[in-house]
Design an enzyme around this catalytic site. Structure first.
Site, PDB file in Angstrom:
ATOM      1  CG  HIS A  12      31.248 134.688  82.105  1.00  0.00           C
ATOM      2  ND1 HIS A  12      31.979 133.478  83.549  1.00  0.00           N
ATOM      3  CD2 HIS A  12      30.048 134.137  82.464  1.00  0.00           C
ATOM      4  CE1 HIS A  12      31.001 132.335  83.314  1.00  0.00           C
ATOM      5  NE2 HIS A  12      29.529 132.826  82.137  1.00  0.00           N
ATOM      6  CG  HIS A  14      26.823 131.096  79.166  1.00  0.00           C
ATOM      7  ND1 HIS A  14      27.246 130.021  79.408  1.00  0.00           N
ATOM      8  CD2 HIS A  14      27.154 131.855  79.898  1.00  0.00           C
ATOM      9  CE1 HIS A  14      27.977 129.939  79.906  1.00  0.00           C
ATOM     10  NE2 HIS A  14      27.226 131.627  81.195  1.00  0.00           N
ATOM     11  NE  ARG A  16      22.388 129.594  76.911  1.00  0.00           N
ATOM     12  CZ  ARG A  16      22.874 129.761  77.461  1.00  0.00           C
ATOM     13  NH1 ARG A  16      24.129 128.986  78.089  1.00  0.00           N
ATOM     14  NH2 ARG A  16      22.590 129.789  79.078  1.00  0.00           N
ATOM     15  CE  LYS A  98      33.582 128.489  83.174  1.00  0.00           C
ATOM     16  NZ  LYS A  98      32.183 129.615  83.123  1.00  0.00           N
ATOM     17  CG  HIS A 135      31.256 126.810  87.078  1.00  0.00           C
ATOM     18  ND1 HIS A 135      30.246 128.298  86.616  1.00  0.00           N
ATOM     19  CD2 HIS A 135      31.225 126.550  88.032  1.00  0.00           C
ATOM     20  CE1 HIS A 135      29.190 127.388  87.991  1.00  0.00           C
ATOM     21  NE2 HIS A 135      29.258 126.992  88.699  1.00  0.00           N
ATOM     22  CG  HIS A 173      29.937 133.615  87.723  1.00  0.00           C
ATOM     23  ND1 HIS A 173      30.720 131.939  88.661  1.00  0.00           N
ATOM     24  CD2 HIS A 173      30.094 132.386  86.435  1.00  0.00           C
ATOM     25  CE1 HIS A 173      30.802 131.118  87.722  1.00  0.00           C
ATOM     26  NE2 HIS A 173      30.593 131.440  86.670  1.00  0.00           N
ATOM     27  CG  ASP A 246      27.632 133.960  84.538  1.00  0.00           C
ATOM     28  OD1 ASP A 246      26.823 133.201  83.337  1.00  0.00           O
ATOM     29  OD2 ASP A 246      26.801 132.753  85.436  1.00  0.00           O
ATOM     30  CG  HIS A 250      18.211 128.725  80.468  1.00  0.00           C
ATOM     31  ND1 HIS A 250      18.709 127.258  79.781  1.00  0.00           N
ATOM     32  CD2 HIS A 250      18.950 129.262  81.476  1.00  0.00           C
ATOM     33  CE1 HIS A 250      20.461 127.130  80.418  1.00  0.00           C
ATOM     34  NE2 HIS A 250      20.507 128.293  81.441  1.00  0.00           N
ATOM     35  CB  ALA A 262      21.542 126.959  86.974  1.00  0.00           C
TER      36      ALA A 262
HETATM   37  C1  NCD Z   1      25.441 129.132  83.204  1.00  0.00           C
HETATM   38  C2  NCD Z   1      24.153 128.997  81.869  1.00  0.00           C
HETATM   39  O1  NCD Z   1      23.164 128.254  81.236  1.00  0.00           O
HETATM   40  O2  NCD Z   1      25.013 128.552  80.325  1.00  0.00           O
HETATM   41  N1  NCD Z   1      24.280 129.106  83.757  1.00  0.00           N
HETATM   42  C3  NCD Z   1      24.559 130.185  85.504  1.00  0.00           C
HETATM   43  O3  NCD Z   1      22.883 129.311  86.270  1.00  0.00           O
HETATM   44  N2  NCD Z   1      25.062 130.865  85.004  1.00  0.00           N
HETATM   45  C4  NCD Z   1      26.396 128.629  82.824  1.00  0.00           C
HETATM   46  C5  NCD Z   1      27.371 129.160  84.527  1.00  0.00           C
HETATM   47  O4  NCD Z   1      28.131 129.774  83.511  1.00  0.00           O
HETATM   48  O5  NCD Z   1      27.030 128.413  84.919  1.00  0.00           O
HETATM   49 ZN    ZN Z   2      28.514 131.492  82.705  1.00  0.00          ZN
END
Ligand code: NCD
Ligand code: ZN
Length: 350
Positions: A12, A14, A16, A98, A135, A173, A246, A250, A262
């Site tokens: 899992h 991200h 981007r 997802k 999620h 997560h 996860d 950002h 988040a």
């Molecule tokens: C994730 C994101 O920023 O894309 N943020 C997070 O807090 N985990 C989205 C997610 O997986 O909930």
């Molecule tokens: Zn995530």
């Protein structure tokens, strides 16, 4: 001291898009052989064609000397039909679909508002063995943010399992003792991923000496008893609980603001962070199964054959890394990590 384990996978992450890929893809590719890539882009990755194009953009940023396979996912919406599931399965590049309850987290606006309307789509997934990645939080503003995962299990996940007993599900997560129990007691079709930050921190980390936006993620950090439940299930070597970082970068200004996003960024040192958490509870010998075997087994993929070495060699995590025209603040910024993953690259800091 050295620890040699099978090369791990991240179930899992991200990564981007656009310029941001340039910073984070090399980090994940250095740490992991494969990664399940989240589809919550803007706009979201809802079709196999979009997943194919996104995969190519990711592969373009993998350093030449590293072997890395992105495992793509589709973003489930109220309109995802069984035909899209067939295309996804036939593509062989899509490995999960997802479920974001609409409004649950970053870029989840297009998520599902009514799961019961998707029965034929979920049947098609069960039929071809494509896992639903969940999620697991309710979005009801009337439910306390710290209870949203536990309430989801009762209100949504339990009925979903009853309606679709053959559907393969990864509860992503997980953060609570309730989720640990739920997955442990569920049939073999249900598994869970656990992040490094939920193994390392409880909710006090959000407020240590002031408000800490870089410890804010969803699902939010919970009480110590929940962190202990997560550590205990990993330490038990249960094969349906495996690694999913996860890692969710950002740009700094999107987090250090009046309404911060988040997401906790851990791709810079994922394995080192997990090793730290497991060593602290005397369960370092469980790292390999958790990080390198159980996820592949659940996803019905071959285990990796290469290996990696972690070494006791303290290093200081940089204050920031270059990211998307600015910076991302990594978990543990400025702190010392005792483990170091031996690898070919160091990453440029700002
Ligand atoms: C994730 C994101 O920023 O894309 N943020 C997070 O807090 N985990 C989205 C997610 O997986 O909930
Ligand atoms: Zn995530």
């Amino acid at each position: 001291m050295h620890l040699k384990i099978t090369r791990p996978d991240d179930w899992h992450v991200h990564l981007r898009d656009g310029d941001a890929l340039k910073s984070v893809v090399p980090m994940t590719a250095r740490q992991f052989a494969r990664a399940i890539v989240m589809p919550n882009l803007v706009p979201p990755v809802t079709t196999t064609a979009q997943a194919q194009a996104y995969r190519a953009r990711i592969l373009a940023e993998v350093p030449g000397d590293v072997a890395f396979t992105p495992l793509m996912t589709l973003y489930l919406t109220d309109n995802t039909d069984p035909g899209e599931i067939e295309r996804a399965q036939a593509s062989r590049i899509v490995h999960g679909v997802k479920l974001y309850p609409a409004g649950a987290t970053t870029n989840s606006e297009s998520g599902v508002t009514d799961l019961t309307g998707l029965d034929t789509t979920l049947d098609a997934m069960a039929e071809c063995g494509l896992p639903l990645l969940v999620h697991g939080e309710v979005t009801d503003a009337g439910v306390d943010i710290f209870d949203r995962e536990a309430v989801f299990l009762e209100r949504v996940l339990s009925p979903l399992l009853d309606r679709h007993p053959k559907l393969r599900i990864v509860l992503e997560h997980i953060t609570t003792e309730q989720a640990v129990r739920f997955v442990r007691d569920a049939p073999d079709t249900v598994a869970a991923t656990i992040t490094a930050h939920h193994l390392l921190y409880n909710r006090n980390a959000l407020f240590r000496g002031g408000i800490r936006p870089h410890h804010y993620c969803l699902p939010i950090l919970k009480r110590e008893q929940h962190r202990e439940a997560l550590l205990n299930i990993v330490a038990s070597g249960h094969p349906r609980f495996f690694l999913g970082t996860d890692s969710a970068p950002h740009e700094r200004s999107a987090k250090e603001t009046a309404c911060g996003c988040a997401g906790i960024f851990t791709a810079h040192a994922a394995l080192e962070l997990y090793a730290t958490a497991l060593e602290a509870c005397g369960a370092l010998d469980r790292l390999e199964g958790f990080a390198s075997h159980f996820g592949a087994d659940f996803y019905r993929m071959p285990r990796n054959t290469a290996s990696v070495t972690l070494m006791k060699d303290p290093w200081t995590v940089p204050d920031r890394y270059r990211f998307d025209g600015g910076a991302v603040i990594p978990l543990g910024a400025g702190e010392t990590l005792t483990w170091r993953l031996l690898g070919p690259e160091s990453h440029s800091t700002v």
